[in-house]
Motif scaffolding. Structure first.
Motif, PDB file in Angstrom:
ATOM      1  N   ARG A 456      79.613   8.783  65.472  1.00 21.01           N
ATOM      2  CA  ARG A 456      78.775   8.203  64.427  1.00 21.01           C
ATOM      3  C   ARG A 456      78.476   9.246  63.341  1.00 21.01           C
ATOM      4  NH1 ARG A 456      76.977   6.858  69.315  1.00 21.01           N
ATOM      5  NH2 ARG A 456      75.498   8.599  69.315  1.00 21.01           N
ATOM      6  N   TYR A 457      78.129   8.748  62.166  1.00 24.21           N
ATOM      7  CA  TYR A 457      77.728   9.596  61.040  1.00 24.21           C
ATOM      8  C   TYR A 457      76.271   9.323  60.714  1.00 24.21           C
ATOM      9  CZ  TYR A 457      76.930  10.818  56.126  1.00 24.21           C
ATOM     10  OH  TYR A 457      76.390  11.303  54.970  1.00 24.21           O
ATOM     11  N   ARG A 458      75.516  10.413  60.457  1.00 22.11           N
ATOM     12  CA  ARG A 458      74.130  10.250  60.015  1.00 22.11           C
ATOM     13  C   ARG A 458      73.805  11.373  59.049  1.00 22.11           C
ATOM     14  NH1 ARG A 458      69.224  11.784  62.620  1.00 22.11           N
ATOM     15  NH2 ARG A 458      70.343  12.258  64.560  1.00 22.11           N
ATOM     16  N   SER A 459      73.219  11.041  57.928  1.00 29.12           N
ATOM     17  CA  SER A 459      72.858  12.050  56.939  1.00 29.12           C
ATOM     18  C   SER A 459      71.741  12.942  57.478  1.00 29.12           C
ATOM     19  CB  SER A 459      72.412  11.368  55.644  1.00 29.12           C
ATOM     20  OG  SER A 459      72.264  12.309  54.608  1.00 29.12           O
ATOM     21  N   PHE A 460      71.720  14.190  57.021  1.00 28.68           N
ATOM     22  CA  PHE A 460      70.726  15.174  57.470  1.00 28.68           C
ATOM     23  C   PHE A 460      70.078  15.800  56.245  1.00 28.68           C
ATOM     24  CE2 PHE A 460      69.413  19.434  58.856  1.00 28.68           C
ATOM     25  CZ  PHE A 460      68.768  19.162  60.053  1.00 28.68           C
ATOM     26  N   CYS A 461      68.774  15.894  56.246  1.00 29.73           N
ATOM     27  CA  CYS A 461      68.022  16.386  55.082  1.00 29.73           C
ATOM     28  C   CYS A 461      68.245  17.886  54.897  1.00 29.73           C
ATOM     29  CB  CYS A 461      66.535  16.092  55.257  1.00 29.73           C
ATOM     30  SG  CYS A 461      65.537  16.563  53.828  1.00 29.73           S
ATOM     31  N   THR A 462      68.630  18.276  53.692  1.00 29.32           N
ATOM     32  CA  THR A 462      68.904  19.677  53.381  1.00 29.32           C
ATOM     33  C   THR A 462      68.365  20.017  51.999  1.00 29.32           C
ATOM     34  OG1 THR A 462      71.079  18.994  52.576  1.00 29.32           O
ATOM     35  CG2 THR A 462      70.980  19.895  54.822  1.00 29.32           C
ATOM     36  N   PRO A 463      68.235  21.301  51.660  1.00 27.89           N
ATOM     37  CA  PRO A 463      67.800  21.689  50.316  1.00 27.89           C
ATOM     38  C   PRO A 463      68.846  21.302  49.271  1.00 27.89           C
ATOM     39  CG  PRO A 463      67.753  23.559  51.843  1.00 27.89           C
ATOM     40  CD  PRO A 463      68.453  22.456  52.536  1.00 27.89           C
ATOM     41  N   GLY A 465      71.795  21.443  46.763  1.00 27.65           N
ATOM     42  CA  GLY A 465      72.980  22.288  46.780  1.00 27.65           C
ATOM     43  C   GLY A 465      73.624  22.436  48.136  1.00 27.65           C
ATOM     44  N   VAL A 466      73.019  21.840  49.165  1.00 29.51           N
ATOM     45  CA  VAL A 466      73.584  21.885  50.506  1.00 29.51           C
ATOM     46  C   VAL A 466      73.795  20.454  50.990  1.00 29.51           C
ATOM     47  CG1 VAL A 466      73.247  22.582  52.918  1.00 29.51           C
ATOM     48  CG2 VAL A 466      72.479  24.083  51.058  1.00 29.51           C
ATOM     49  N   LEU A 467      74.965  20.195  51.525  1.00 28.94           N
ATOM     50  CA  LEU A 467      75.275  18.887  52.101  1.00 28.94           C
ATOM     51  C   LEU A 467      75.196  19.011  53.617  1.00 28.94           C
ATOM     52  CD1 LEU A 467      76.337  15.952  51.928  1.00 28.94           C
ATOM     53  CD2 LEU A 467      78.652  16.896  51.840  1.00 28.94           C
ATOM     54  N   GLY A 468      74.422  18.120  54.245  1.00 32.06           N
ATOM     55  CA  GLY A 468      74.289  18.148  55.689  1.00 32.06           C
ATOM     56  C   GLY A 468      74.438  16.764  56.284  1.00 32.06           C
ATOM     57  N   TYR A 469      75.076  16.686  57.450  1.00 33.16           N
ATOM     58  CA  TYR A 469      75.190  15.402  58.154  1.00 33.16           C
ATOM     59  C   TYR A 469      75.453  15.667  59.632  1.00 33.16           C
ATOM     60  CZ  TYR A 469      80.097  16.364  56.858  1.00 33.16           C
ATOM     61  OH  TYR A 469      81.317  16.948  56.637  1.00 33.16           O
ATOM     62  N   MET A 470      75.117  14.667  60.424  1.00 41.74           N
ATOM     63  CA  MET A 470      75.305  14.737  61.868  1.00 41.74           C
ATOM     64  C   MET A 470      76.499  13.887  62.254  1.00 41.74           C
ATOM     65  SD  MET A 470      72.437  16.310  63.212  1.00 41.74           S
ATOM     66  CE  MET A 470      71.752  15.546  64.658  1.00 41.74           C
ATOM     67  N   ARG A 471      77.240  14.370  63.255  1.00 41.75           N
ATOM     68  CA  ARG A 471      78.271  13.579  63.914  1.00 41.75           C
ATOM     69  C   ARG A 471      77.878  13.487  65.387  1.00 41.75           C
ATOM     70  NH1 ARG A 471      83.029  12.864  61.859  1.00 41.75           N
ATOM     71  NH2 ARG A 471      82.870  11.045  63.241  1.00 41.75           N
ATOM     72  N   GLU A 472      77.798  12.278  65.900  1.00 38.84           N
ATOM     73  CA  GLU A 472      77.208  12.059  67.223  1.00 38.84           C
ATOM     74  C   GLU A 472      78.121  11.208  68.106  1.00 38.84           C
ATOM     75  OE1 GLU A 472      72.558  11.931  65.664  1.00 38.84           O
ATOM     76  OE2 GLU A 472      73.714  10.068  65.832  1.00 38.84           O
ATOM     77  N   TRP A 473      78.188  11.607  69.378  1.00 41.30           N
ATOM     78  CA  TRP A 473      78.925  10.837  70.381  1.00 41.30           C
ATOM     79  C   TRP A 473      78.170  10.971  71.698  1.00 41.30           C
ATOM     80  CZ3 TRP A 473      82.353   7.147  70.250  1.00 41.30           C
ATOM     81  CH2 TRP A 473      83.041   6.798  71.406  1.00 41.30           C
ATOM     82  N   GLY A 474      77.555   9.872  72.147  1.00 43.70           N
ATOM     83  CA  GLY A 474      76.708   9.955  73.321  1.00 43.70           C
ATOM     84  C   GLY A 474      75.565  10.920  73.069  1.00 43.70           C
ATOM     85  N   ASN A 475      75.381  11.878  73.975  1.00 47.47           N
ATOM     86  CA  ASN A 475      74.331  12.885  73.805  1.00 47.47           C
ATOM     87  C   ASN A 475      74.782  14.087  72.983  1.00 47.47           C
ATOM     88  OD1 ASN A 475      72.607  11.352  75.347  1.00 47.47           O
ATOM     89  ND2 ASN A 475      73.114  12.413  77.262  1.00 47.47           N
ATOM     90  N   ARG A 476      76.056  14.118  72.616  1.00 46.01           N
ATOM     91  CA  ARG A 476      76.592  15.250  71.870  1.00 46.01           C
ATOM     92  C   ARG A 476      76.290  15.081  70.388  1.00 46.01           C
ATOM     93  NH1 ARG A 476      78.091  20.527  72.778  1.00 46.01           N
ATOM     94  NH2 ARG A 476      80.140  21.051  71.878  1.00 46.01           N
ATOM     95  N   ARG A 477      75.651  16.090  69.796  1.00 43.89           N
ATOM     96  CA  ARG A 477      75.278  16.014  68.375  1.00 43.89           C
ATOM     97  C   ARG A 477      75.763  17.272  67.664  1.00 43.89           C
ATOM     98  NH1 ARG A 477      69.184  15.537  67.810  1.00 43.89           N
ATOM     99  NH2 ARG A 477      69.290  17.180  69.379  1.00 43.89           N
ATOM    100  N   LEU A 478      76.613  17.079  66.679  1.00 44.60           N
ATOM    101  CA  LEU A 478      77.118  18.187  65.881  1.00 44.60           C
ATOM    102  C   LEU A 478      76.553  18.077  64.466  1.00 44.60           C
ATOM    103  CD1 LEU A 478      80.885  18.343  66.943  1.00 44.60           C
ATOM    104  CD2 LEU A 478      78.876  19.328  68.062  1.00 44.60           C
ATOM    105  N   LEU A 479      76.019  19.178  63.984  1.00 43.85           N
ATOM    106  CA  LEU A 479      75.460  19.235  62.634  1.00 43.85           C
ATOM    107  C   LEU A 479      76.428  19.994  61.735  1.00 43.85           C
ATOM    108  CD1 LEU A 479      73.148  18.908  60.552  1.00 43.85           C
ATOM    109  CD2 LEU A 479      72.166  21.024  61.479  1.00 43.85           C
TER     110      LEU A 479
END
Length: 535
Positions: A456-463, A465-479
């Motif tokens: 899955r894709y989920r946006s992540f709040c950042t300052p 000039g920085v792009l952040g997002y999460m990639r998730e599969w089950g309990n595994r979360r990559l930022l």
């Protein structure tokens, strides 16, 4: 179709080869199928899953293969059907797939179909192309333009009529409103499916149907002369007509009659129109090409909004895809600057969806300056001086530091980049800090982590000039954090700790992060966050 068992074109990575420029096996200065076959070990090492070949059909080469004179053979410049079969077998033996470019909107004017069609108004193929009587003043039937400059209509003395061509006059448009044309073109596709190809990239698929009333296109209110005269009108009545989806549905039915074959559609449209090409319930294009990363300004906030908007617009059955470079647009290292090339690679290979790589981008190839006497592209010849030519991004692949970058023993059809002695595969394969090494590490990580390949894709709040997002599969979360700024940025991890899996830049030694992390200028990070229970 489930994400527990993704299809190859969902979890895989597609690598585009421009055959003229990839590898020459016979010294004539033009790449060929045997040359491609000789470099499959490299593609297997890199880790790509599918190879897409730009057109290899017989052609007069007015537009370098996009003017097809026979849809069911191989141009002698590239080899033979036997060479193709050997290449296909080797690709499959390595566990990879092969995707062919298919050019259904137009043929060459040398195709036997057009030769017969232009002979008279009453021959069996008279209605296979788009013919119209002159306007009352003897001029073109309407104001439709060619995408390569000038009128889209050319007068034919034999028929005393005009024929329409969305591109060069040597590329007459087929009449897809004619059921005989549809049947014939589906048979051309079937020929290659029976031979074993795994899918098609369909050229300008949104062009296939034109307005049945031949209404004039409206003026473009945002027209700028530096964009080229072909942009003076909106393509309202020459592209994206409602009936095109009926044609695509027939193509999809053909593909679905085979196992795991797929179709990519070349479509330059706004997202709201683009996503309609997935069809209703999955009877459209498997992957309508999403070119936003090529067309948008290279700004973190702009890209974040575009990604979120695209994700929200996708239909439930739609699988996303992303493209950073191709044979029609300037090299990504030239568009963004070499300092951004690394985070561009991380962006492409960590967003949700199928990524497409363009040959040479993985070693940081840049546009090559083409002198006037070296120009090959008809687009540049028709509309000179505006920088629209596509030769700079089509130059030979840079394999090593030998003459012609190891591409050919002869004279290359386009000049090799002057930096080839340092920017090449051989040098970068041995350099753990090279951009090629980064691409390979990203591809390996993507294969290991379901969160990156199908999560899955989920946006992540950042300052800013920085792009952040999460990639998730089950309990595994990559930022994923991408710093577009030339300065250091502190990122709050919301009281979450984790482990840095990969940095886009060498020299990052620490692996553990706690409540925050520091991003170096133009750095990208992939962080595995501490696992928590999924709600």
């Amino acid at each position: 179709m489930t994400m527990q068992q993704p299809l190859w074109w969902q979890s895989g990575i597609i690598y585009q080869i421009y055959p003229r420029s990839f590898m020459d096996s016979n010294g004539d200065g033009i790449g060929d199928l045997r040359g491609i076959r000789s470099r499959l070990d490299y593609l297997e090492w890199l880790g790509v899953d599918a190879v897409w070949l730009s057109p290899i059909y017989p052609s007069p080469m007015a537009d370098f293969g996009y003017d097809v004179s026979n849809y069911v053979d191989i141009d002698p410049q590239f080899g033979s059907l036997s060479d193709f079969d050997a290449l296909l077998a080797d690709v499959h033996r390595r566990g990879m797939k092969l995707v062919l470019d298919f050019v259904p909107n137009h043929s060459s004017d040398q195709h036997p179909w057009f030769q017969e069609s232009r002979r008279s108004r009453d021959n069996p193929k008279s209605d296979w192309y788009i013919w119209r009587d002159p306007a009352p003043d003897g001029g073109p039937p309407n104001n439709w333009l060619s995408n390569f400059g000038g009128s889209g209509w050319t007068y034919d003395e034999a028929r005393q009529q005009y024929y329409y061509h969305a591109f060069l006059k040597e590329q007459p448009d087929l009449n897809w409103r004619n059921s005989e044309v549809q049947d014939a073109m589906l048979e051309q596709m079937r020929f290659w499916l029976e031979r074993g190809v795994d899918g098609f990239r369909v050229d300008v698929i949104w062009h296939l149907i034109k307005d049945e009333d031949f209404r004039n296109n409206p003026e473009n209110p945002d027209y700028r002369p530096d964009a080229g005269s072909h942009k003076r009108l909106l393509a309202t009545y020459t592209t994206d007509r409602p009936e095109v989806h009926d044609v695509i549905r027939k193509m999809r039915q053909l593909l679905d009659s085979y196992d795991e074959r797929m179709m990519v559609g070349e479509i330059y449209l706004p997202v709201e129109r683009l996503v309609t090409y997935y069809g209703a319930g999955g009877d459209g294009v498997h992957l309508p090409f999403n070119f936003q990363l090529i067309l948008l300004p290279w700004q973190a906030e702009t890209i974040r909004q575009a990604v979120d908007h695209y994700e929200a617009a996708l239909p439930p059955h739609g699988w996303p895809n992303w493209v950073l470079g191709n044979h029609d647009n300037h090299r990504l290292a030239s568009r963004f600057g070499t300092e951004h090339s690394r985070i561009a690679a991380m962006l492409l290979l960590t967003l949700r969806g199928t990524p497409t790589l363009y040959y040479g981008d993985e070693i940081g190839m840049i546009d090559v300056t083409i002198r006037p006497e070296q120009v090959q592209d008809p687009f540049e010849k028709n509309i000179p001086g505006l920088g629209l030519g596509r030769d700079p991004e089509r130059t030979p692949m840079q394999w090593d530091g030998s003459a012609n970058a190891g591409f050919t023993s002869g004279t290359s059809w386009l000049p090799v980049a002057p930096d080839y002695r340092t920017t090449n595969v051989a040098v970068q394969q041995e350099d753990p800090s090279s951009v090629l090494t980064l691409y390979r590490e990203l591809i390996q990580l993507r294969r290991r982590e379901a969160a990156l390949s199908v999560g899955r894709y989920r946006s992540f709040c950042t300052p800013p000039g920085v792009l952040g997002y999460m990639r998730e599969w089950g309990n595994r979360r990559l930022l994923v954090l991408l710093n577009f700024q030339p300065c250091e940025q502190r990122i709050d991890l919301e009281m979450l700790g984790g482990e840095i899996l990969l940095s886009s830049h060498p020299g990052r030694h620490e692996r553990e992060v706690k409540e925050h992390c520091l991003l170096r200028p133009h750095e990208g990070l992939i962080i595995a966050l501490q696992e928590t229970e999924t709600p």
